[in-house]
Design a protein around this motif. Structure first.
Motif, mmCIF file in Angstrom:
data_model
loop_
_atom_site.group_PDB
_atom_site.id
_atom_site.type_symbol
_atom_site.label_atom_id
_atom_site.label_comp_id
_atom_site.label_asym_id
_atom_site.label_seq_id
_atom_site.Cartn_x
_atom_site.Cartn_y
_atom_site.Cartn_z
ATOM 1 N N PHE A 56 0.866 -1.274 -0.074
ATOM 2 C CA PHE A 56 -0.099 -0.136 -0.093
ATOM 3 C C PHE A 56 0.845 1.223 0.064
ATOM 4 O O PHE A 56 0.478 2.053 -0.556
ATOM 5 N N ALA A 57 1.830 1.196 0.815
ATOM 6 C CA ALA A 57 2.919 2.474 0.990
ATOM 7 C C ALA A 57 3.790 2.465 -0.134
ATOM 8 O O ALA A 57 4.388 3.727 -0.262
ATOM 9 N N ASP A 58 4.235 1.366 -0.707
ATOM 10 C CA ASP A 58 5.320 1.224 -1.634
ATOM 11 C C ASP A 58 5.012 2.430 -2.754
ATOM 12 O O ASP A 58 4.174 1.911 -3.748
ATOM 13 N N ARG A 59 5.765 3.292 -3.348
ATOM 14 C CA ARG A 59 5.672 4.252 -4.342
ATOM 15 C C ARG A 59 6.015 3.473 -5.524
ATOM 16 O O ARG A 59 5.403 4.117 -6.652
ATOM 17 N N LYS A 60 6.566 2.449 -5.505
ATOM 18 C CA LYS A 60 6.722 1.430 -6.813
ATOM 19 C C LYS A 60 5.741 0.507 -7.088
ATOM 20 O O LYS A 60 6.027 -0.150 -8.016
ATOM 21 N N LEU A 61 4.921 0.354 -5.950
ATOM 22 C CA LEU A 61 4.038 -0.857 -6.229
ATOM 23 C C LEU A 61 2.469 -0.307 -6.299
ATOM 24 O O LEU A 61 2.059 0.295 -7.211
ATOM 25 N N LEU A 65 -0.811 5.860 -1.291
ATOM 26 C CA LEU A 65 -0.682 7.072 -0.613
ATOM 27 C C LEU A 65 -0.758 8.200 -1.561
ATOM 28 O O LEU A 65 -0.847 9.058 -1.165
ATOM 29 N N ALA A 66 -0.583 8.059 -2.674
ATOM 30 C CA ALA A 66 -0.367 9.179 -3.673
ATOM 31 C C ALA A 66 -1.726 9.858 -3.800
ATOM 32 O O ALA A 66 -1.902 10.956 -4.182
ATOM 33 N N CYS A 67 -3.106 8.894 -3.692
ATOM 34 C CA CYS A 67 -4.211 9.386 -3.753
ATOM 35 C C CYS A 67 -4.957 9.444 -2.439
ATOM 36 O O CYS A 67 -6.156 10.305 -2.225
ATOM 37 N N HIS A 68 -4.615 8.565 -1.697
ATOM 38 C CA HIS A 68 -5.532 8.212 -0.375
ATOM 39 C C HIS A 68 -4.681 8.841 0.974
ATOM 40 O O HIS A 68 -3.467 8.273 1.083
ATOM 41 N N ALA A 69 -5.456 9.274 2.049
ATOM 42 C CA ALA A 69 -4.867 9.278 3.183
ATOM 43 C C ALA A 69 -5.157 8.415 4.191
ATOM 44 O O ALA A 69 -6.374 7.797 3.932
ATOM 45 N N VAL A 70 -4.485 7.880 5.049
ATOM 46 C CA VAL A 70 -5.027 6.854 6.099
ATOM 47 C C VAL A 70 -3.932 6.876 7.439
ATOM 48 O O VAL A 70 -2.820 7.156 7.271
ATOM 49 N N THR A 71 -4.685 7.033 8.401
ATOM 50 C CA THR A 71 -4.211 7.522 9.567
ATOM 51 C C THR A 71 -3.192 6.479 10.218
ATOM 52 O O THR A 71 -1.986 6.637 10.797
ATOM 53 N N ASP A 72 -3.482 5.072 9.596
ATOM 54 C CA ASP A 72 -2.490 3.879 10.121
ATOM 55 C C ASP A 72 -1.212 4.195 9.431
ATOM 56 O O ASP A 72 -0.160 3.569 10.090
ATOM 57 N N GLN A 73 -1.210 5.060 8.603
ATOM 58 C CA GLN A 73 0.297 5.169 7.875
ATOM 59 C C GLN A 73 0.657 6.802 8.048
ATOM 60 O O GLN A 73 1.155 7.261 7.360
ATOM 61 N N SER A 74 0.354 7.076 8.953
ATOM 62 C CA SER A 74 0.881 8.439 9.255
ATOM 63 C C SER A 74 2.407 8.831 9.515
ATOM 64 O O SER A 74 3.039 9.786 9.203
ATOM 65 N N GLU A 75 3.085 7.508 9.661
ATOM 66 C CA GLU A 75 4.720 7.633 9.363
ATOM 67 C C GLU A 75 5.167 8.003 8.063
ATOM 68 O O GLU A 75 6.274 8.390 7.824
ATOM 69 N N LEU A 77 5.252 9.990 4.603
ATOM 70 C CA LEU A 77 4.923 11.232 4.106
ATOM 71 C C LEU A 77 3.872 11.414 2.667
ATOM 72 O O LEU A 77 3.889 10.577 2.016
ATOM 73 N N PHE A 78 3.320 12.485 2.498
ATOM 74 C CA PHE A 78 2.801 12.946 1.553
ATOM 75 C C PHE A 78 1.475 12.008 1.201
ATOM 76 O O PHE A 78 1.472 11.537 -0.078
ATOM 77 N N HIS A 79 0.582 12.118 1.890
ATOM 78 C CA HIS A 79 -0.791 11.293 1.728
ATOM 79 C C HIS A 79 -1.545 12.377 0.735
ATOM 80 O O HIS A 79 -1.350 13.542 0.906
ATOM 81 N N GLY A 80 -2.114 11.329 -0.098
ATOM 82 C CA GLY A 80 -3.012 12.261 -1.106
ATOM 83 C C GLY A 80 -4.167 12.754 -0.709
ATOM 84 O O GLY A 80 -4.929 12.077 0.254
ATOM 85 N N GLU A 81 -4.780 13.494 -1.691
ATOM 86 C CA GLU A 81 -6.340 14.115 -1.480
ATOM 87 C C GLU A 81 -7.153 13.896 -2.312
ATOM 88 O O GLU A 81 -8.217 14.322 -2.634
ATOM 89 N N VAL A 82 -6.663 13.106 -3.511
ATOM 90 C CA VAL A 82 -7.472 12.864 -4.674
ATOM 91 C C VAL A 82 -8.746 11.877 -4.503
ATOM 92 O O VAL A 82 -9.749 12.108 -4.737
#
Length: 154
Positions: A56-61, A65-75, A77-82
């Motif tokens: 879910f967090a891996d920018r290459k997979l 997080l490029a589009c979604h925010a999730v509190t569980d992954q607050s560590e 950076l750069f959660h999306g808002e799309v």
């Protein structure tokens, strides 16, 4: 390398197990989305939520997080808002519905959604040549992300 019956048998068992696993994986073109859901696992086995969290967090997979925010992954950076925040997504959607969304979001929402289908070959036009015929995620990775998303309860 020294070949022995024991090492040969071990190699054969590994090959047999990996072949059996590959045979149980549903091919992207064979996934049946019915009533907005994919009821059966793509691999015949449950996913691993810890691995799904990583995918879910891996920018290459998944790059979710490029589009979604999730509190569980607050560590991270750069959660999306799309896309919508995914806190509580495990309460809003069933496992089968989440699987369908990940497999081919356009079949669930509409052709206009910006969310890609992660396990479909129907990806539109102008696909980079080296990616033609490939999915974004493997069947196992989809199952892992589904397992992770189900843990996101309010």
């Amino acid at each position: 390398m020294k070949f022995t019956i024991k090492s040969g048998l071990a190699s054969a068992l590994v090959l047999l197990a990996s072949t059996a696993f590959a045979a149980s994986v549903v091919a992207p073109g064979d996934v049946a989305i019915e009533d907005g859901a994919v009821s059966k696992s793509l691999t015949g086995a449950p996913g691993d939520a810890a691995e799904g969290r990583k995918t879910f967090a891996d920018r290459k997979l998944g790059n979710c997080l490029a589009c979604h925010a999730v509190t569980d992954q607050s560590e991270q950076l750069f959660h999306g808002e799309v896309g919508p925040p995914l806190d509580g997504v495990g309460d809003r959607w069933s496992e089968a519905e989440l699987r369908a969304i990940l497999v081919n979001s356009k079949a669930i929402f509409s052709e206009d959604t910006i969310m890609p289908g992660f396990y479909t070959l129907d990806v539109g036009v102008d696909v980079r040549e080296d990616l033609v015929g490939k999915t974004i995620l493997t069947a196992e990775q989809v199952e892992d992300v589904v397992a992770y998303l189900i843990t996101l309860k309010e």
